[in-house]
Design a protein around this motif. Structure first.
Motif, PDB file in Angstrom:
ATOM      1  N   ASP A  85       0.878  -1.336   0.069  1.00 59.59           N
ATOM      2  CA  ASP A  85      -0.044   0.245   0.023  1.00 59.59           C
ATOM      3  C   ASP A  85       1.000   1.408  -0.148  1.00 59.59           C
ATOM      4  N   PRO A  86       0.363   2.364  -0.469  1.00 63.25           N
ATOM      5  CA  PRO A  86       1.064   3.603  -0.466  1.00 63.25           C
ATOM      6  C   PRO A  86       1.291   4.188   1.001  1.00 63.25           C
ATOM      7  N   LEU A  87       2.107   4.993   1.047  1.00 64.77           N
ATOM      8  CA  LEU A  87       2.212   5.461   2.511  1.00 64.77           C
ATOM      9  C   LEU A  87       1.140   6.501   2.825  1.00 64.77           C
ATOM     10  N   ALA A  88       0.805   6.834   3.924  1.00 63.74           N
ATOM     11  CA  ALA A  88      -0.230   7.825   4.209  1.00 63.74           C
ATOM     12  C   ALA A  88       0.378   9.204   3.770  1.00 63.74           C
ATOM     13  N   ASP A  89      -0.629  10.258   3.822  1.00 59.60           N
ATOM     14  CA  ASP A  89      -0.700  11.680   3.368  1.00 59.60           C
ATOM     15  C   ASP A  89       0.909  12.132   4.242  1.00 59.60           C
ATOM     16  N   SER A 116      27.325  22.229  20.324  1.00 54.43           N
ATOM     17  CA  SER A 116      27.834  22.017  21.617  1.00 54.43           C
ATOM     18  C   SER A 116      29.440  21.468  21.303  1.00 54.43           C
ATOM     19  N   ASP A 117      30.249  21.773  22.232  1.00 54.90           N
ATOM     20  CA  ASP A 117      31.636  21.198  22.394  1.00 54.90           C
ATOM     21  C   ASP A 117      31.309  19.710  22.958  1.00 54.90           C
ATOM     22  N   VAL A 118      32.255  18.628  22.293  1.00 54.66           N
ATOM     23  CA  VAL A 118      32.222  17.485  22.971  1.00 54.66           C
ATOM     24  C   VAL A 118      33.653  17.085  23.312  1.00 54.66           C
ATOM     25  N   ALA A 119      34.071  16.311  24.279  1.00 53.49           N
ATOM     26  CA  ALA A 119      35.250  15.898  24.651  1.00 53.49           C
ATOM     27  C   ALA A 119      35.519  14.622  24.148  1.00 53.49           C
ATOM     28  N   ASN A 120      34.571  13.812  23.709  1.00 58.02           N
ATOM     29  CA  ASN A 120      34.804  12.423  22.720  1.00 58.02           C
ATOM     30  C   ASN A 120      33.941  12.482  22.112  1.00 58.02           C
ATOM     31  N   PHE A 121      33.740  11.245  21.459  1.00 60.36           N
ATOM     32  CA  PHE A 121      32.669  10.987  20.314  1.00 60.36           C
ATOM     33  C   PHE A 121      31.375  10.734  21.000  1.00 60.36           C
ATOM     34  N   GLU A 122      30.390  11.384  20.605  1.00 61.57           N
ATOM     35  CA  GLU A 122      29.016  11.395  21.037  1.00 61.57           C
ATOM     36  C   GLU A 122      28.031  11.064  19.970  1.00 61.57           C
ATOM     37  N   THR A 123      26.959  10.569  20.689  1.00 60.12           N
ATOM     38  CA  THR A 123      25.921   9.900  19.687  1.00 60.12           C
ATOM     39  C   THR A 123      24.610  10.515  19.993  1.00 60.12           C
ATOM     40  N   GLU A 124      23.763  11.178  18.870  1.00 55.25           N
ATOM     41  CA  GLU A 124      22.411  11.353  18.995  1.00 55.25           C
ATOM     42  C   GLU A 124      21.464  10.412  18.137  1.00 55.25           C
ATOM     43  N   GLU A 125      20.463   9.805  18.831  1.00 54.17           N
ATOM     44  CA  GLU A 125      19.632   9.007  17.909  1.00 54.17           C
ATOM     45  C   GLU A 125      18.121   9.432  17.955  1.00 54.17           C
ATOM     46  N   PHE A 126      17.647   9.337  16.992  1.00 58.00           N
ATOM     47  CA  PHE A 126      16.175   9.543  16.829  1.00 58.00           C
ATOM     48  C   PHE A 126      15.397   8.653  16.016  1.00 58.00           C
ATOM     49  N   GLY A 127      14.531   8.054  16.715  1.00 56.29           N
ATOM     50  CA  GLY A 127      13.678   6.746  16.288  1.00 56.29           C
ATOM     51  C   GLY A 127      12.421   7.549  15.706  1.00 56.29           C
ATOM     52  N   TYR A 128      12.087   7.059  14.494  1.00 56.62           N
ATOM     53  CA  TYR A 128      10.847   7.520  13.836  1.00 56.62           C
ATOM     54  C   TYR A 128       9.999   6.386  13.457  1.00 56.62           C
ATOM     55  N   THR A 129       8.616   6.516  13.139  1.00 56.49           N
ATOM     56  CA  THR A 129       7.766   5.606  12.671  1.00 56.49           C
ATOM     57  C   THR A 129       7.120   5.837  11.421  1.00 56.49           C
ATOM     58  N   ILE A 130       7.073   5.395  10.359  1.00 60.76           N
ATOM     59  CA  ILE A 130       6.212   5.342   9.248  1.00 60.76           C
ATOM     60  C   ILE A 130       5.109   4.485   9.339  1.00 60.76           C
ATOM     61  N   ILE A 131       4.088   5.005   8.249  1.00 64.20           N
ATOM     62  CA  ILE A 131       2.483   4.413   8.405  1.00 64.20           C
ATOM     63  C   ILE A 131       2.299   4.525   6.898  1.00 64.20           C
ATOM     64  N   ASP A 132       1.575   3.479   6.385  1.00 66.87           N
ATOM     65  CA  ASP A 132       0.869   3.495   5.243  1.00 66.87           C
ATOM     66  C   ASP A 132      -0.741   3.792   5.364  1.00 66.87           C
ATOM     67  N   ASN A 133      -1.270   3.712   4.163  1.00 65.52           N
ATOM     68  CA  ASN A 133      -2.506   4.253   4.119  1.00 65.52           C
ATOM     69  C   ASN A 133      -3.817   3.394   4.747  1.00 65.52           C
ATOM     70  N   ASP A 134      -3.231   2.112   5.255  1.00 61.69           N
ATOM     71  CA  ASP A 134      -4.128   1.488   5.689  1.00 61.69           C
ATOM     72  C   ASP A 134      -3.903   1.274   7.449  1.00 61.69           C
ATOM     73  N   GLY A 135      -2.910   1.941   7.694  1.00 58.01           N
ATOM     74  CA  GLY A 135      -2.471   1.818   9.115  1.00 58.01           C
ATOM     75  C   GLY A 135      -1.224   0.914   9.681  1.00 58.01           C
ATOM     76  N   SER A 136      -0.612   0.227   8.491  1.00 58.79           N
ATOM     77  CA  SER A 136       0.395  -0.578   8.856  1.00 58.79           C
ATOM     78  C   SER A 136       1.836   0.381   9.150  1.00 58.79           C
ATOM     79  N   THR A 137       2.467  -0.057  10.264  1.00 51.77           N
ATOM     80  CA  THR A 137       3.479   0.796  10.495  1.00 51.77           C
ATOM     81  C   THR A 137       4.954   0.070  10.632  1.00 51.77           C
ATOM     82  N   SER A 138       5.821   1.110  10.840  1.00 47.92           N
ATOM     83  CA  SER A 138       7.293   0.277  10.720  1.00 47.92           C
ATOM     84  C   SER A 138       8.309   1.413  11.400  1.00 47.92           C
ATOM     85  N   SER A 139       9.199   1.099  12.137  1.00 55.09           N
ATOM     86  CA  SER A 139      10.227   2.094  12.891  1.00 55.09           C
ATOM     87  C   SER A 139      11.631   1.861  12.469  1.00 55.09           C
ATOM     88  N   ALA A 140      12.514   2.798  12.566  1.00 60.13           N
ATOM     89  CA  ALA A 140      13.792   2.815  12.161  1.00 60.13           C
ATOM     90  C   ALA A 140      14.388   3.955  13.218  1.00 60.13           C
TER      91      ALA A 140
END
Length: 879
Positions: A657-661, A714-738
């Motif tokens: 199915d296509p993704l939702a609007d 911002s300054d960092v003293a070592n390697f730092e990580t920022e993570e952003f989880g997101y969820t996609i949905i199609d037009n009949d309500g099926s979802t998936s996350s990454a």
């Protein structure tokens, strides 16, 4: 004896039945149904000719054929093809041909007369059939034998005065022959021919045993005794039907020669055997005086190995697309089971992309036939190509191969050493509507971004009379944008000093500002400051008095619209350049020419110390930045972009199915979910774009388009990580996350690209990240950290100066093992070391203890081992 492939036949006098007699007369042409003179046997019977078909058919007697053959007008034979055969062509082929038997000597006990060709008297004959009245006047006869007066009834008791016969003698030969088509008969036979099975297949033709007897004088063959039949041999006399078979289980058999002629004989080897057969023949014969004799001969039949066609069977199959379809059990077996043959099975017609499997072995169709010998043919399944419901047919071929016993004369032919049988499996594939499989979100990143450095920038601005109000307004806008970018990238680590000049130079406001608001306020009146001459010397001298913030990167922007008109310009430039070289810390000086008067400046290039140059005059090597219009100034002054941008939807996979609007329902950061209804401090929503403040910067995501932007602040003293989880949905309500991951590197980081790079660190403690490709890494002075993040992409890297000059360098594998999902306590066991010529090569293994190909670290001039994980030279878990 002459043999051929011909058939017996009949003349125009209906010589078609058994024991047919055809009378020959001088000059007569007798038509016989014979293709050629071969494959028939000619036998002399006094003046008669006996024609015996070699295939066992009934004989034909041509009465007086040889008698009249000696006349001036002999009879002839016409073959089926119209060919006329003269007597001279026939007599050489007659077995034991004797001219004396045609014209017996006068006075012999059984003669009909002496010396001439007289026909025997028959009842009812009258007159002079041979027209002897026309012969010359009688003369005195001369006889070759002594004259003896014979008085009937008076000489019965007198001793015989006939010459006694010699001891009988003769030659017997034994050979074996099988019809071989146009190439002529084979000198042996084939295994496993059967009665009535020899039509149209040379590999199943019967083998004929040929015994020929050549007498010395008047001997005649009476019988033969055959011995040496191997167990299982079958023998046929007179033909090749089941009724012609005789019993040779005793190993021997005798065959009578009626009238001196042997019937056709055939030998069938033991079942499935290609062993050659040696037989002995004893020929028994008698001469005209009644004396008997024998002659021995031994011959070997070469038996050619012939593969038996194997049996193979199965059934049709059906199932749904995108599933493994079970194939009914395929059964293949040899018919020859004595161990002389091997069996192979192959399957053809496998569609390209289809997968054939038996649960252990598997094969993806590539257009070629597959050898499945040794597969479990009872457990076969075939999975059609993805989303393909096209029916297809598999061709199963079983092939038997004969391992021939080569002996004696060897194989007659190798063409029959294999035999195959095939059958077809029709596979019906049912169309299945696609399932509602939904979309699949795929992780993005990690993207590495180096933190924005602390920077102290100096804006040196030409406000002389050549700058009009419009140009000054555009310059003001460009400088404000530049200031905004610098403060956005590092709000707490940015300082800006403002200087303007015309005939003289002066600081704007307090000179140096540490907030964006104060810079904006100081630049507000810039558009009204036009006037006076242009003095580069005074501007550069004032710049040399700036007191830079210690530890900050130093950048100077010198902006002018033309040429200097007063002051000692060259002296000012020389003094300025000495100060930059000797007193500043790697300061970057950007000279910017604005408008046509600045296009060919002789001085701006001397002021600029960066390699960037879009000006062709002066020549390259003395570059500066030139912009023709003030409108282009703003974009030209932007520093390296600190934003990480992209689209999280680009690598995601659509379902049926296509993704939702609005395809992104929300995203999460540090356990908090954000959607278009989110509120609170540090959150901004504009349309479908959500922006939030993060620990190290700012993140924005467009829930409608998937576009994102992340700014390091911002300054960092070592390697730092920022993570952003997101969820996609199609037009009949099926979802998936990454998850979108951004890694922030310290300012003293040196990072490579996705291809092979040469990366050189600085004089301080640096972070060296090769990235993709096969990189060469050089840390330089200081205690450097060489960081590896992904074994599948980092390639084969070389570290050239690890621990050189006593530096406490470190190899950091933490991120790499995080990506492999190996627990911290187990990681040391997954690091492998090997040493060669003073260099150490480091490789790693995955969770299944398999060494990862395509990844290695060669550490030059260093001896490392597992103890270096303990002492901290190699880090596997930063936590």
């Amino acid at each position: 004896m002459a043999t051929s492939n011909g058939n017996n036949g009949s003349s125009t006098e209906n010589a078609t039945g058994s024991e047919v007699i055809i009378e020959a007369t001088p000059g007569k042409t007798i038509k016989l149904s014979i293709e050629s003179l071969q494959n028939v046997q000619f036998v002399q019977d006094a003046g008669n000719l006996l024609v015996i078909p070699a295939d066992g058919g009934e004989p034909i007697l041509l009465q007086d054929f040889l008698t009249f053959g000696a006349t001036e007008n002999p009879p002839k034979i016409e073959l089926m093809n119209g060919e006329i055969v003269e007597i001279a062509e026939i007599t050489p082929l007659v077995q034991g041909f004797s001219l004396a038997d045609i014209n017996p000597q006068a006075g012999d006990d059984n003669s009909d007369g002496g010396g001439a060709n007289f026909r025997p008297f028959t009842d009812g004959s009258i007159g002079d059939p041979l027209e002897i009245s026309d012969l010359l006047a009688p003369t005195e006869l001369t006889f070759s034998r002594e004259e003896e007066e014979e008085i009937i009834g008076e000489n019965d008791d007198l001793p015989s005065t006939t010459t006694p016969s010699d001891d009988p003698g003769g030659i017997v030969t034994l050979s074996f022959s099988t019809a071989g088509g146009a190439a002529g008969p084979a000198t042996g036979g084939y295994e496993d021919w059967q009665p009535n099975q020899n039509v149209g297949d040379t590999t199943e033709a019967p083998m004929q045993m040929l015994v020929e007897f050549t007498p010395e004088t008047d001997e005649e063959l009476t019988s033969i005794d055959i011995s040496g039949f191997p167990d299982g041999t079958r023998f046929f006399v007179g033909g090749t039907t089941a009724g012609d078979e005789v019993d040779v289980t005793s190993g021997s058999f005798s065959v009578l020669a009626a009238g001196g002629v042997l019937p056709a004989m055939y030998v069938l080897p033991p079942a499935n055997s290609d062993s050659d057969i040696t037989l002995s023949v004893l020929a028994n014969f008698v001469n005209g005086g009644g004396d008997t004799g024998t002659s021995n001969v031994t011959g070997t039949a070469i038996i050619d190995a012939v593969a038996d066609a194997p049996t193979v069977s199965g059934g049709d199959a059906s199932g749904d697309e995108n599933t493994a379809i079970a194939i009914p059990e395929i059964t293949a077996a040899l018919q020859d089971t004595d161990g002389s043959e091997t069996l192979a099975v192959s399957i053809g017609g496998i569609p390209v992309g289809a997968t054939l499997s038996d649960g252990v072995n598997s094969f993806v169709g590539d257009g070629n036939e597959l050898d499945v010998t040794g597969w479990d043919l009872a457990s076969l399944t075939i999975t059609p190509p993805t989303d393909d419901d096209t029916d297809f047919a598999l061709t199963v071929t079983a092939t038997a191969t004969e391992t021939a016993t080569v002996a004696g004369g060897g194989e007659l032919t190798e063409a029959n050493n294999t035999a195959s049988s095939t059958f077809t499996v029709d596979v019906t594939v049912n169309d299945v509507p696609p399932a509602d499989d939904g979309p699949t979100a795929v992780d993005d990143g990690p993207f590495i971004k180096v933190e924005a450095p602390d920077i102290h920038a100096v804006f040196v601005i030409d406000t002389s009379g050549s700058m009009n109000w419009n140009e000054l307004s555009l310059m003001e806008e460009a400088l404000k944008n530049l200031a905004t970018t610098l403060f956005e990238q590092n709000p707490d680590g940015t300082a800006i000093t403002l200087i303007d000049f015309d005939e003289t130079a002066r600081f704007i406001g307090g000179g140096t500002f540490t907030t964006l608001e104060s810079v904006m306020e100081a630049l507000n009146p810039l558009d009204a400051w036009s006037g006076g001459n242009t003095n580069y010397e005074d501007a550069l001298n004032l710049t040399r008095t700036v007191d830079f913030v210690p530890g900050y990167d130093q950048a100077i922007y010198f902006i002018s619209d033309g040429q200097p008109t007063i002051g000692d310009t060259q002296a000012g430039i020389d003094s300025f350049n000495d100060w930059v070289t000797n007193d500043l810390n790697n300061a970057k000086v950007y000279a910017v020419g604005l408008g046509g008067d600045a296009e060919n400046s002789a001085y701006l290039g001397q002021i600029d110390n960066t390699p960037d140059d879009n000006n062709l005059d002066p020549a390259a090597g003395d570059p500066y930045l030139y912009v023709e219009n003030a409108e282009d100034l703003s974009s030209s002054l932007q520093p390296t972009d600190a934003w990480v941008t992209g689209n999280v939807l680009d690598n995601d996979i659509l379902g049926s199915d296509p993704l939702a609007d609005i395809p992104i329902t929300s995203f999460t950061y540090n356990g908090v979910t954000y959607d278009l209804s989110a509120t609170g401090p540090g959150i901004s929503i504009e349309g479908n774009v959500i922006g939030i403040d993060t620990e190290f910067g700012v993140f924005e995501l467009n829930l409608e388009t998937g576009e994102y932007a992340y700014l390091v602040q911002s300054d960092v003293a070592n390697f730092e990580t920022e993570e952003f989880g997101y969820t996609i949905i199609d037009n009949d309500g099926s979802t998936s996350s990454a998850v979108l991951t951004v890694t922030i590197a310290p300012d003293n980081s040196f990072t490579g690209t996705a291809v092979a790079d040469d990366i050189n660190g600085g004089a301080s403690n640096d972070y060296i990240v090769g990235g993709g490709g096969d990189d060469t890494l050089f840390g330089g002075d200081g205690d450097d950290r060489f960081i590896f993040q992904n074994a599948s992409t980092d390639g084969n890297d070389v570290i050239e100066d690890f621990g050189a000059n006593g530096d406490a360098d470190v190899i950091d594998l933490t991120a790499l093992f995080d990506e492999l999902g190996i627990a911290p306590g187990d990681r040391a066991d997954h690091v492998l070391f090997s040493e060669d010529s003073g260099n150490t090569t480091i490789t790693v293994t995955d969770g299944a203890d398999a060494e990862i190909t395509g990844f290695s670290i060669v550490v030059e001039n260093a001896a490392l081992n597992s103890s270096d994980i303990t002492n901290g030279k190699i880090v596997v878990d930063e936590s």
